[in-house]
Design an enzyme around this catalytic site. Structure first.
Site, short mmCIF file in Angstrom:
data_model
loop_
_atom_site.label_atom_id
_atom_site.label_comp_id
_atom_site.label_asym_id
_atom_site.label_seq_id
_atom_site.Cartn_x
_atom_site.Cartn_y
_atom_site.Cartn_z
N CYS A 1 0.86 -1.19 0.00
CA CYS A 1 0.00 0.00 0.00
C CYS A 1 0.89 1.23 0.00
CB CYS A 1 -0.88 -0.01 1.25
SG CYS A 1 -1.97 1.41 1.38
N LEU A 2 0.57 2.20 -0.83
CA LEU A 2 1.39 3.42 -0.89
C LEU A 2 1.36 4.16 0.46
CD1 LEU A 2 0.50 4.75 -4.45
CD2 LEU A 2 2.57 3.55 -3.73
N HIS B 1 -10.31 1.12 1.32
CA HIS B 1 -9.79 2.42 1.79
C HIS B 1 -10.92 3.41 2.02
CE1 HIS B 1 -5.41 2.55 1.85
NE2 HIS B 1 -5.31 1.97 0.67
ZN ZN Z 1 -3.65 1.12 -0.16
#
Ligand code: ZN
Length: 165
Positions: free
Chosen positions: A89-90, A135
């Protein structure tokens, strides 16, 4: 277009439930373009609006680098099968963890003209849809990782395969 700052784990904005988008305003259009640019700049394959601090239900996904999806108010309507693999995940840079996801999903979403679409996705695209749509409800993949998160040296990309040849 502009590259926006990606919020990282620990930032409360990542744990909030996002509001639906009712009208595509010029600001939403700019946000969508900025999110794509930010995702590509970070070598990610998906990015959700809360990751750039905006609590609205929109995400962008591109698992091939040439087929971007901009999804407004996306909902997973069907799932089937199972895949287990590494995910990143960024917003959790440098880490990867093993997550089991459905192998096929159906997603309904709206585009920037508020036209409704249904996407049938499998494999990595299905995984990305699950990850990004979560998210929007304030859920990070680390909450259902099998085992610990692992370090990935010099990796910044979402869903980067660590055993790729
Ligand atoms: Zn993510």
């Amino acid at each position: 277009m502009a590259i926006r700052k990606i919020r990282v784990d620990g930032d409360e904005v990542l744990e909030k439930v996002c509001r639906p988008i009712e009208h595509v305003t010029p600001r939403i259009r700019i946000l969508a373009k900025d999110m794509l640019e930010t995702m590509y700049d970070a070598y990610g394959v998906g990015l959700a609006a809360p990751q750039v601090g905006i609590l609205r239900r929109m995400c962008v996904i591109d698992v091939t680098g040439e087929n971007p999806y901009i999804m407004i108010n996306p909902v997973i309507t069907e799932t089937s099968g199972e895949q287990t693999g590494d995910e990143g995940c960024l917003s959790i840079p440098g880490k990867v963890g093993t997550v089991t996801r459905p192998d096929h999903v159906k997603v309904t979403y709206y585009d920037l003209d508020m036209k409704e679409h249904e996407l049938e996705a499998e494999g990595l695209l299905a995984r990305a849809c699950c990850h990004e749509i979560e998210h929007l409800d304030g859920i990070l993949y680390k909450t259902h990782v099998n085992g610990p998160l692992r370090n990935v040296s010099d990796s910044v990309g979402e869903f980067e395969e660590i055993d790729e040849e």
